[in-house]
Write an enzyme that holds these catalytic residues in place. Structure first.
Site, PDB file in Angstrom:
ATOM      1  N   LYS A   5       0.884  -1.115   0.529  1.00  0.00           N
ATOM      2  CA  LYS A   5       0.360   0.072   0.133  1.00  0.00           C
ATOM      3  C   LYS A   5       0.967   1.623   0.013  1.00  0.00           C
ATOM      4  CE  LYS A   5      -4.481  -1.721   2.149  1.00  0.00           C
ATOM      5  NZ  LYS A   5      -5.518  -1.265   3.175  1.00  0.00           N
ATOM      6  N   LYS A  53      -6.608 -13.984  -8.230  1.00  0.00           N
ATOM      7  CA  LYS A  53      -8.358 -13.691  -8.001  1.00  0.00           C
ATOM      8  C   LYS A  53      -9.641 -12.716  -7.857  1.00  0.00           C
ATOM      9  CE  LYS A  53      -9.620 -13.918  -3.823  1.00  0.00           C
ATOM     10  NZ  LYS A  53      -9.484 -13.659  -2.035  1.00  0.00           N
ATOM     11  N   LYS A  63     -12.466  -6.853  -5.700  1.00  0.00           N
ATOM     12  CA  LYS A  63     -13.157  -5.623  -6.069  1.00  0.00           C
ATOM     13  C   LYS A  63     -11.964  -4.574  -6.626  1.00  0.00           C
ATOM     14  CE  LYS A  63     -13.297  -5.252  -1.190  1.00  0.00           C
ATOM     15  NZ  LYS A  63     -14.410  -4.637   0.108  1.00  0.00           N
TER      16      LYS A  63
END
Ligand code: TRP
Length: 334
Positions: free
Chosen positions: A115, A197, A200
């Site tokens: 991040k 995967k 979102k």
């Protein structure tokens, strides 16, 4: 333990819209867990602001997420679905736990590194101590089990380390949580890159089916789904795109992969994709209808938020008082 039940805690971020992968892989399977566990599902809005958020969007998404959980079938009478920011114990315990967490441990967190690289203009202290807040979430409710994806296992590990460290100094204060290893849901992959995967936060909107996608969008995304040149609907790892579509079809229809392969024997990918798309639309339609209905009933949702926030606060305060006493804070005069 709460009553005779073990405690289960999980948190979800209201950043981005939930995908079919979140639903088939997790949410759908959580519905029956409340028989066995006392379940807490927190909308972790405190965590969300470690990345800069637009306030109105954050507020809307948080409410939508909470509503969606109910729409998907989590009974809010049996599952404590609440906003993290409504229970001040999370931040209070997080501060205390910060003092029991080493920088060396936090430096090893791979999600922080990811991040920080992605948001290099805002590497704030909250992002750095994110795992400590997460530990506070879990330990505050004395959770026995935590259903988390692989990406969160390292955070669960540090939670266990912090709990054990604290317990070794002050005696048995915290339950040391385990990852939840129950019935696992389908592992749904990206429609554009079946080695990844479904996520979102995927930049390519065609890679994911969002729970709020309308029927046309769903059908269009399945039509574009990546397959292969074998031209045969078979359940083999060498055909990851088709493999994923079979998994989705099975999760939506309750059929087995063998039945599916037989059903589409000799048929083309076009026809198969259409059937998969329709099976997904059939699953999403009632969910979307329920969501729309619940969203209109502001008073009902407000009532849930209030009641579950109070319930969560009650259990949180019990742990917090105990911890404050252990570390040597003076008792409040009441
Ligand atoms: N960090 C988790 C995620 O991004 C969300 C989360 C916050 C969480 N607190 C938690 C998950 C406690 C499990 C338990 O997915």
């Amino acid at each position: 333990m709460i009553g005779d039940k073990k405690v289960l805690f999980s948190g979800m971020q209201a950043t981005g819209s939930l995908t079919l992968g979140n639903y088939l892989g997790a949410l759908k399977n959580w519905i029956s867990l409340s028989d066995e566990y006392e379940c807490f599902y927190s909308v972790v809005d405190l965590h969300s602001i470690t990345i800069r958020q637009d306030p109105a969007t954050l507020r809307k998404r948080a409410r939508d997420l909470l509503t969606l959980y109910i729409a998907a079938g989590l009974d809010p009478e049996k599952n404590c679905i609440y906003y993290q920011s409504h229970v001040s114990g999370h931040t209070e315990l997080a501060w205390i736990l910060n003092c029991f967490t080493y920088m060396g441990e936090l430096n090893r967190m791979t999600q922080f590194k990811d991040k920080a690289a992605k948001h290099s203009d805002n590497i704030n202290a909250g992002l750095y101590t994110y795992p400590v807040l997460m530990a506070a979430d879990i330990l505050l409710y004395q959770a026995d089990v935590v259903p988390v994806g692989n990406d969160q296992l390292q955070h669960l590990e540090i939670t266990r380390d912090i709990a054990q460290r604290f317990n070794s100094i002050y005696g048995d204060v915290f339950t040391v949580p385990e990852p939840y290893v129950g019935k696992v849901g389908a592992r749904i992959m990206s429609l554009q890159d079946p080695s990844k995967k479904m996520s979102k936060s995927d930049d390519n909107p065609n890679a994911s089916i969002y729970l709020m996608d309308d029927a046309d969008t769903v059908m269009r995304k399945f039509k574009r789904a990546v397959t292969d040149s074998e031209g045969c609907v078979a359940y083999r790892r060498q055909q990851p795109g088709i493999y994923n579509l079979i998994d989705i079809y099975c999760a939506c229809t309750g059929k087995t992969p063998e039945e599916t392969v037989r059903e589409f024997d000799g048929k083309g990918y076009g026809e198969f994709k259409l059937a998969v798309g329709e099976s997904v639309v059939d699953v999403l339609r009632p969910l979307q209808e329920k969501f729309a209905e619940l969203s209109k009933d502001r008073a009902y949702i407000d009532g849930i938020i209030k009641k579950n926030g109070e319930k969560a606060s009650y259990y949180a305060l019990k742990t917090l008082r105990k911890v404050q006493k252990k570390v040597g804070f003076p008792e409040k005069i009441r």
